[in-house]
Enzyme design. Sequence first.
Site, short mmCIF file in Angstrom:
data_model
loop_
_atom_site.label_atom_id
_atom_site.label_comp_id
_atom_site.label_asym_id
_atom_site.label_seq_id
_atom_site.Cartn_x
_atom_site.Cartn_y
_atom_site.Cartn_z
N ASP A 1 -5.22 -9.02 -1.48
CA ASP A 1 -4.55 -8.05 -0.61
C ASP A 1 -5.50 -7.07 0.06
O ASP A 1 -5.14 -5.93 0.33
CB ASP A 1 -3.55 -7.27 -1.48
CG ASP A 1 -4.18 -6.75 -2.75
OD1 ASP A 1 -5.42 -6.61 -2.78
OD2 ASP A 1 -3.46 -6.47 -3.72
N GLU B 1 -2.86 -15.85 -5.39
CA GLU B 1 -2.20 -14.63 -5.87
C GLU B 1 -1.21 -14.14 -4.81
O GLU B 1 -1.15 -12.96 -4.45
CB GLU B 1 -3.21 -13.53 -6.21
CG GLU B 1 -2.67 -12.47 -7.15
CD GLU B 1 -3.67 -11.35 -7.43
OE1 GLU B 1 -4.00 -10.59 -6.51
OE2 GLU B 1 -4.12 -11.25 -8.59
N GLU C 1 -2.84 -2.14 0.22
CA GLU C 1 -2.72 -3.49 -0.34
C GLU C 1 -1.35 -4.12 -0.14
O GLU C 1 -1.24 -5.32 0.15
CB GLU C 1 -3.09 -3.47 -1.83
CG GLU C 1 -4.56 -3.22 -2.12
CD GLU C 1 -4.92 -1.74 -2.20
OE1 GLU C 1 -4.08 -0.89 -1.83
OE2 GLU C 1 -6.05 -1.44 -2.63
N HIS D 1 -9.37 4.38 -9.13
CA HIS D 1 -9.98 4.49 -7.80
C HIS D 1 -9.00 4.26 -6.67
O HIS D 1 -9.38 4.31 -5.50
CB HIS D 1 -11.12 3.49 -7.67
CG HIS D 1 -10.65 2.07 -7.57
ND1 HIS D 1 -10.38 1.31 -8.68
CD2 HIS D 1 -10.39 1.28 -6.51
CE1 HIS D 1 -9.99 0.11 -8.29
NE2 HIS D 1 -9.97 0.07 -6.99
N ARG E 1 -6.57 4.36 -3.63
CA ARG E 1 -6.48 5.32 -2.53
C ARG E 1 -5.37 6.35 -2.74
O ARG E 1 -5.55 7.54 -2.50
CB ARG E 1 -6.19 4.54 -1.25
CG ARG E 1 -7.13 4.79 -0.13
CD ARG E 1 -6.87 3.74 0.93
NE ARG E 1 -7.95 2.76 0.91
CZ ARG E 1 -8.97 2.77 1.76
NH1 ARG E 1 -9.03 3.68 2.70
NH2 ARG E 1 -9.92 1.88 1.69
N HIS F 1 -16.11 4.21 -9.84
CA HIS F 1 -16.15 3.45 -8.59
C HIS F 1 -17.14 4.10 -7.62
O HIS F 1 -17.39 5.31 -7.69
CB HIS F 1 -14.74 3.47 -7.99
CG HIS F 1 -14.46 2.39 -6.99
ND1 HIS F 1 -14.74 2.53 -5.66
CD2 HIS F 1 -13.93 1.15 -7.14
CE1 HIS F 1 -14.39 1.42 -5.02
NE2 HIS F 1 -13.89 0.56 -5.90
N1 UDP Z 1 -14.42 -4.64 -12.95
C1 UDP Z 1 -15.77 -4.80 -13.21
N2 UDP Z 1 -16.53 -3.68 -13.46
C2 UDP Z 1 -16.00 -2.43 -13.46
C3 UDP Z 1 -14.62 -2.27 -13.20
C4 UDP Z 1 -13.86 -3.41 -12.93
O1 UDP Z 1 -16.27 -5.92 -13.24
O2 UDP Z 1 -16.74 -1.47 -13.69
C5 UDP Z 1 -13.61 -5.83 -12.68
C6 UDP Z 1 -12.38 -5.95 -13.54
O3 UDP Z 1 -12.65 -6.68 -14.69
C7 UDP Z 1 -11.39 -6.66 -12.64
C8 UDP Z 1 -11.81 -6.26 -11.26
O4 UDP Z 1 -13.12 -5.72 -11.36
O5 UDP Z 1 -11.51 -8.07 -12.76
C9 UDP Z 1 -10.84 -5.23 -10.74
O6 UDP Z 1 -11.33 -4.66 -9.61
P1 UDP Z 1 -10.65 -3.43 -8.92
O7 UDP Z 1 -10.04 -2.56 -9.94
O8 UDP Z 1 -11.69 -2.87 -8.01
O9 UDP Z 1 -9.57 -4.10 -7.99
P2 UDP Z 1 -8.05 -4.50 -8.17
O10 UDP Z 1 -7.95 -5.51 -9.27
O11 UDP Z 1 -7.30 -3.25 -8.45
O12 UDP Z 1 -7.69 -5.10 -6.86
#
Ligand code: UDP
Length: 384
Positions: free
Chosen positions: A100, A122, A136, A212, A214, A245
Amino acid sequence: MFKKKKISVVFGTRPEAIKLAPVIRALRAEADLYSVEVVSTGQHDVMLEQMLRFFKLEVDHQLNLMDSQFGLGGLVGDGVREISKILSRAQPDLVLVQGDTASAFSAALAGFLERIPVAHVEAGLRTNDLAQPFPEEGMRQLVDRISSMYFAATSQNRQNLISEGLSAEQITVTGNTGIDALRIALEQELEVPSRLKEFFGRAERRILLTAHRRENLGDGLVSICQAVLDICRQSPETSVLFPVHLNPEVRNTVYGILDDHSQVFLSEPLEYGHLCWVLQNVDLVLTDSGGIQEEAPSLGKPVLVLREKTERQEGVEAGCAKLVGCQRELISQSVLDLFNCEKLYQEMAEVRNPYGDGYASSRIVEVITRKLFPEISEPLRANS
Ligand code: UDP
């Protein structure tokens, strides 16, 4: 011999790379059938780089869209133009996108405009509130409007797509490829920095915190950080690891409130393998991340979701996740309740992960093969 089909896989952020790496790997394992071209938009740079190293993923086309001066609009505009150039030269049989993000939407729109079928990994996640999460929710609805092959992680996601008028034949429930990535990571020997081990070694109760989104920036994040101070004050045996982040707005708030606290470890974003190790070794997860909401229950870790709404309602309904939003008191009280009541904690920890079994990617490749090679679909089906 069959003529190979070409698949362009496009991603731009950390979570997309994590969730597409197992699919790319599974497609590349079918080297007789597919040539796979990987395009990175560069929407995240450092955090994406870590993922590429971890999964040994090679990128064929590296764009640099991060530099757009015009925010998300500039990123999408530049993305559609640059990805269209690549697709019109390559003329792939399929464009594969995940999730997304602005990168996923740009790639889907470029594919659509080039009249190349788009497959969405997904697909079907919904809060049905365009403001949460922003952008998203809008991005994934738009991607689903212009795709033609849908890989839904859960049957609820499939139902969402059907109720928007999509045909059931286009949708396959596969499980989430993020659980495949976690399985692949945990099959490896995970080396972690000694300072992480030391920090956790000292604590009786360990929390992983990430935030993190928005819509949480500003007051929401301030309130989350204040809740951490309350938890630490009321539970001196608790330690909180917070990989911060790279968004400067996140960093200013978090470092402004939590820097130099003896019970809080503010780290740089963790390499994915380190994050997986941490997930195995914490007691509780506080997060507004989508991916972590899926990963933590696979390892039996209760999740408090720092959002008012989640598109991952399955975890909340199953009982392994609880929505606590950004209210300071609710966050700290929910943490202390779980730490002080073993029964409550176990009830959440014992719920089975509703997001998949770690083999979504092979299902995805099987469906793609059925569509792109109808002539060999029967033997394939017989073998499956
Ligand atoms: N992740 C990582 N290191 C970190 C924080 C998150 O590798 O310090 C991984 C986490 O395991 C997950 C993904 O990043 O698989 C999630 O990313 P994020 O939270 O940025 O995005 P979202 O899933 O909310 O789209």
